[in-house]
Enzyme design. Sequence first.
Site, PDB file in Angstrom:
ATOM      1  CB  SER A   1      -1.128  -0.072   1.306  1.00  0.00           C
ATOM      2  OG  SER A   1      -0.653   1.228   1.508  1.00  0.00           O
ATOM      3  CE  LYS A   2      -0.747   1.896  -3.981  1.00  0.00           C
ATOM      4  NZ  LYS A   2      -2.605   2.630  -4.917  1.00  0.00           N
TER       5      LYS A   2
END
Length: 488
Positions: A254-255
């Site tokens: 995930s970012k």
Amino acid sequence: MPGPVRTRFAPSPTGYMHIGGLRTALYAYLLAKQNNGKFILRIEDTDQERYVDGAVEVIYRTLKMAGLNYDEGPDIGGSFGPYIQSQRQSLYQEHAAKLVELGGAYYCFCSAERLDNLRKEAEERKEIFQYDGLCNKLSTEEIKSRLANGDPYIIRQNIPTGGQTSYNDEVYGAITVENSQLDENVLLKSDGLPTYNFANVIDDHLMDITHVIRGNEYLSQTPKYCLLYRSFGWEEPKYVHVSQIIRPDGKKLSKRTGDASFDDFYNKGFLTEAIVNYIALLGWNSKDDRELFALSELTEAFSIAGLSKSPAIFDPDKLKWMNGEYIRKLALEQFNDLAKPYYQKAIKRTDIDFIKLSKLVQLRTEILSDIPAIVDFIDALPEYDVSLYVNKKMKTDLAVSLESLKPALAELEKLGSWEHQDIHDTLFKLIEQKGLKTGQMLWPIRTALSGKESSPGGAIDLAEVLGKEETLRRIRLGVVFIESKTIV
RNA sequence: GUCCCCAUCGACUAGUGGUUAGGUCACCACUCUUUCAAGGUGGCGGCACGGGUUCGAAUCCCGUUGGGGACGCCA
């Protein structure tokens, strides 16, 4: 006779380069380059709500750093431009209108409210929402009049009601989906811009893309795109869907977790070449046990057959190891340049010869950000426990240490030159004279100089780097320290 | 929920009917050695499960389980 291979990397400008995205770009680049084809960069920015300032520059910069030089793209041009989707609006509109004519799409006037309600109802029935096709039943006259009336509209894909759609993926083989499973997605939004579902097909065709390389989250979407190609009567590209990269805990990278973007790793002190090499191996292998590849070597070795179908877990440990491999391969000066900023974080003294230090540190560095902790003893001798002088393997105890440090101090004080060889000879002469084991002399000195259980070099190395004055000072300190603990 | 896909050591993977199931990271041990690394040597550790097919299945088929993905006027 098929034309030249043309692949594309088509990121949306989100503001950072996802490591999975970079890998997709890498594979696209490799496939193009090994076939003497073209690698194209296209920016997919059809969602203006997601616009992020400077995001496109991040993409340019990262690809440049990674060495994935594209042959056509927004900043360098090319004969298939523009390469930014928001600048291709009229193209999509023309093709959407054409597609309606061909029966592959239809106008839809449904309001957002009606769609929301439909969605809610479906949810209550615990069903998945699919558009009910209301506007597909509209008469030609009604469509004309509503269009003339200026009613807001979108264009939806017209999916055949029965049957199934299949295609052949280069990695996964035959993929078949029932048409009833396919939602009639929006192709052209009310703002006049296309959705991904439409733009990717139009652009890939118009740009003569021969191989579509993308994450396998599109695997089950692709039949819809195939239907679009077929409605237009266009030849479909080859599809190369690649498995996802996931985290050690099995979740999506995930970012927000700070371990997903190229910059995250770069800033932690990983070398670009190592990152590229490592991600190439997540989902691809050369089948010959080789793992260390420069970009040019990857270009030669890459093959679609080496792509794997199952998701790959990103393993930071292996990346670290590989980064260490790359660091050790660096020329001393190169390493020194990279290490300097990290040295400067930990070392305020100005009399340290960084090159000499680098000789010691390079071999012991896995990632650049390790460096401050490795050299932290240089500025100030850390506090340490006297028991550090007691080492079974080195056959030292407090008494031995004292008996080594004292004469060493005396001899070193007399030493005129402070070259590695001279320090070495002085100490070894002493070792011989006293009939000591090497470690019995050198371990106490190393301890006195570093105050640490481990240091980036032995006694002589540290003495050389610290300089005569500081070396003598620390040995004296050591002598006093041991004496203070032994004298009752 | 429906659909699509996947399934070999802890991780990345080789393997396409007959292999002592191979390599790399990590881990452990030994070795080299003035510490720690690096290097060298060795070790631990795997075919998810159940049915078939076959003389013979990691390999082919079916099912189960597990995992991932898709189901937006996001891409």
